[in-house]
Scaffold this motif. Structure first.
Motif, PDB file in Angstrom:
ATOM      1  N   GLY A  51      11.893   5.113   5.990  1.00 43.19           N
ATOM      2  CA  GLY A  51      11.181   5.557   7.183  1.00 43.19           C
ATOM      3  C   GLY A  51       9.921   6.334   6.882  1.00 43.19           C
ATOM      4  N   ASN A  52       9.795   6.885   5.664  1.00 41.81           N
ATOM      5  CA  ASN A  52       8.583   7.620   5.310  1.00 41.81           C
ATOM      6  C   ASN A  52       7.373   6.685   5.297  1.00 41.81           C
ATOM      7  N   LEU A  53       6.231   7.188   5.764  1.00 45.17           N
ATOM      8  CA  LEU A  53       4.984   6.438   5.751  1.00 45.17           C
ATOM      9  C   LEU A  53       4.144   6.839   4.544  1.00 45.17           C
ATOM     10  N   LEU A  54       3.536   5.862   3.903  1.00 42.78           N
ATOM     11  CA  LEU A  54       2.690   6.143   2.749  1.00 42.78           C
ATOM     12  C   LEU A  54       1.238   6.370   3.133  1.00 42.78           C
ATOM     13  N   GLY A  55       0.853   5.993   4.351  1.00 44.90           N
ATOM     14  CA  GLY A  55      -0.554   6.033   4.712  1.00 44.90           C
ATOM     15  C   GLY A  55      -1.199   4.703   4.372  1.00 44.90           C
ATOM     16  N   ASN A  56      -2.428   4.494   4.789  1.00 48.89           N
ATOM     17  CA  ASN A  56      -3.059   3.203   4.512  1.00 48.89           C
ATOM     18  C   ASN A  56      -3.664   3.170   3.113  1.00 48.89           C
ATOM     19  N   GLU A  57      -4.090   1.985   2.707  1.00 48.36           N
ATOM     20  CA  GLU A  57      -4.575   1.786   1.341  1.00 48.36           C
ATOM     21  C   GLU A  57      -5.843   2.575   1.064  1.00 48.36           C
ATOM     22  N   SER A  77       3.374  -5.207  -4.723  1.00 53.68           N
ATOM     23  CA  SER A  77       4.473  -5.457  -5.662  1.00 53.68           C
ATOM     24  C   SER A  77       5.777  -4.852  -5.156  1.00 53.68           C
ATOM     25  N   LEU A  78       5.685  -3.703  -4.463  1.00 54.90           N
ATOM     26  CA  LEU A  78       6.887  -3.069  -3.911  1.00 54.90           C
ATOM     27  C   LEU A  78       7.297  -3.717  -2.596  1.00 54.90           C
ATOM     28  N   VAL A  79       6.326  -4.250  -1.859  1.00 51.88           N
ATOM     29  CA  VAL A  79       6.662  -5.039  -0.662  1.00 51.88           C
ATOM     30  C   VAL A  79       7.440  -6.281  -1.090  1.00 51.88           C
ATOM     31  N   ASP A  80       6.992  -6.932  -2.175  1.00 48.69           N
ATOM     32  CA  ASP A  80       7.669  -8.129  -2.673  1.00 48.69           C
ATOM     33  C   ASP A  80       9.092  -7.822  -3.132  1.00 48.69           C
ATOM     34  N   LYS A  81       9.334  -6.598  -3.598  1.00 50.00           N
ATOM     35  CA  LYS A  81      10.674  -6.191  -4.022  1.00 50.00           C
ATOM     36  C   LYS A  81      11.547  -5.769  -2.856  1.00 50.00           C
ATOM     37  N   GLY A  82      10.943  -5.637  -1.675  1.00 52.59           N
ATOM     38  CA  GLY A  82      11.701  -5.220  -0.509  1.00 52.59           C
ATOM     39  C   GLY A  82      11.846  -3.722  -0.363  1.00 52.59           C
ATOM     40  N   LEU A  83      11.069  -2.950  -1.124  1.00 57.21           N
ATOM     41  CA  LEU A  83      11.159  -1.491  -1.053  1.00 57.21           C
ATOM     42  C   LEU A  83      10.222  -0.913   0.005  1.00 57.21           C
ATOM     43  N   LEU A  84       9.134  -1.621   0.286  1.00 58.03           N
ATOM     44  CA  LEU A  84       8.167  -1.196   1.294  1.00 58.03           C
ATOM     45  C   LEU A  84       7.953  -2.329   2.295  1.00 58.03           C
ATOM     46  N   VAL A  85       7.484  -1.957   3.478  1.00 55.81           N
ATOM     47  CA  VAL A  85       7.137  -2.957   4.479  1.00 55.81           C
ATOM     48  C   VAL A  85       5.839  -2.537   5.149  1.00 55.81           C
ATOM     49  N   ARG A  86       4.997  -3.513   5.443  1.00 53.62           N
ATOM     50  CA  ARG A  86       3.750  -3.242   6.160  1.00 53.62           C
ATOM     51  C   ARG A  86       4.007  -3.490   7.648  1.00 53.62           C
ATOM     52  N   ARG A  87       3.762  -2.471   8.477  1.00 62.54           N
ATOM     53  CA  ARG A  87       3.968  -2.607   9.914  1.00 62.54           C
ATOM     54  C   ARG A  87       2.630  -2.414  10.624  1.00 62.54           C
ATOM     55  N   ARG A  88       2.235  -3.412  11.394  1.00 61.63           N
ATOM     56  CA  ARG A  88       0.966  -3.348  12.115  1.00 61.63           C
ATOM     57  C   ARG A  88       0.989  -2.183  13.102  1.00 61.63           C
ATOM     58  N   GLY A  89      -0.049  -1.378  13.056  1.00 62.57           N
ATOM     59  CA  GLY A  89      -0.139  -0.228  13.939  1.00 62.57           C
ATOM     60  C   GLY A  89       0.635   0.973  13.454  1.00 62.57           C
ATOM     61  N   VAL A  90       1.390   0.811  12.379  1.00 57.77           N
ATOM     62  CA  VAL A  90       2.196   1.915  11.839  1.00 57.77           C
ATOM     63  C   VAL A  90       1.737   2.273  10.433  1.00 57.77           C
ATOM     64  N   GLY A  91       1.598   1.264   9.581  1.00 62.47           N
ATOM     65  CA  GLY A  91       1.204   1.495   8.197  1.00 62.47           C
ATOM     66  C   GLY A  91       2.276   1.015   7.238  1.00 62.47           C
ATOM     67  N   THR A  92       2.174   1.445   6.006  1.00 67.93           N
ATOM     68  CA  THR A  92       3.134   1.062   4.979  1.00 67.93           C
ATOM     69  C   THR A  92       4.293   2.046   4.993  1.00 67.93           C
ATOM     70  N   GLN A  93       5.509   1.509   5.105  1.00 70.06           N
ATOM     71  CA  GLN A  93       6.689   2.339   5.309  1.00 70.06           C
ATOM     72  C   GLN A  93       7.751   2.023   4.271  1.00 70.06           C
TER      73      GLN A  93
END
Length: 261
Positions: A51-57, A77-93
């Motif tokens: 649930g933590n947000l990383l902020g944008n790139e 690379s972490l999105v591909d591993k399933g550890l992070l997800v990019r959510r439109r309007g939210v950011g990287t979570q």
């Protein structure tokens, strides 16, 4: 810009603020990989929680003194591993950390609890059933005789990790459903005076059936790890036969290999 051996801190108020990133610009290891490894470690150790947000790139590249493509590659690379997800309007979570379980005779519940994963259990079945041929052979009982069947769904951080199917000899111990939802089977066995000594275990992999995909919140055909185990007590008696499936996206077996002298 961070220099060799320097530590880059994230901005105050971000979940990254508690982290220090050691980015060695003279290392042959690419900077994106250094960043990805340190972010992954923070997720595994719970510093970055689901649930933590990383902020944008752009923010991350400015904070860490890295180019935007470098940060994007690390995050992807972490999105591909399933550890992070990019959510439109939210950011990287942060989504979750992958469970890495030591390959030893231990309870999944105990391993998850000791790793700070906050395990929860839903008991789907807890009843006596006739032993099938494979169950009878594993437990050393007559085919058709009554054995106890347990089916449980194990989750962490509100997300399913494994579906556990266990058969035990009838009358081995009292298996209270409420207790099974708050503790592990092996812990209950130990409390009942059963001393686990050894096990025979087989690990494999296959694709999820439609029913399994729904149960484990995966897509049909997703990769699953499988584990089949027969556990024995200190007298050599078979006390448990388990056939379990795990989400490969969230679970891995971790073990050490030694060279024989």
């Amino acid at each position: 810009m961070a220099k060799t051996g320097d530590y880059a801190r994230a901005a105050t108020g971000s979940p990254l603020a508690a982290l220090q990133f050691a980015l060695d610009r003279n290392s042959p290891v690419p900077l994106y990989y250094q960043l990805a490894q340190q972010l992954e470690a923070a997720i595994e150790h719970g510093t970055l929680a689901p649930g933590n947000l990383l902020g944008n790139e752009i923010d991350l590249s400015v904070r860490l003194g890295l180019s935007r493509p470098t940060v994007r590659q690390a995050i992807q690379s972490l999105v591909d591993k399933g550890l992070l997800v990019r959510r439109r309007g939210v950011g990287t979570q942060v989504v979750h950390s992958q469970v890495k379980r030591p390959l030893e005779l231990s309870s999944l519940y105990d391993d998850l609890e000791s790793a700070g994963q906050g395990p929860t259990t839903e008991v789907l079945r807890n009843e006596g059933v006739p032993a099938t041929a494979d169950v009878a052979a594993a437990l050393g009982v007559a085919e058709g005789s009554e054995v106890t069947l347990l089916e449980r769904l194990r989750s962490t951080h509100g997300q399913p990790v494994a579906f556990l199917r266990n058969h035990l000899p009838a009358n081995l111990l009292e298996l209270d459903t409420t207790r099974l939802e708050s503790t592990g089977l092996y812990r209950m066995l130990r409390t009942a005076g059963v001393t686990l000594h050894s096990a025979h275990q087989t690990i494999g992999a296959r694709s999820a059936t439609p029913e399994e995909a729904i149960r484990l919140d995966e897509k049909e055909g997703a990769a699953l790890l499988t584990m089949q185990r027969t556990a024995y007590d200190d007298t050599g008696r078979a006390v448990e036969y388990g056939t379990h499936i795990y989400r490969a996206s969230r679970y891995a077996f971790d073990f050490q290999l030694l060279v024989r002298p």
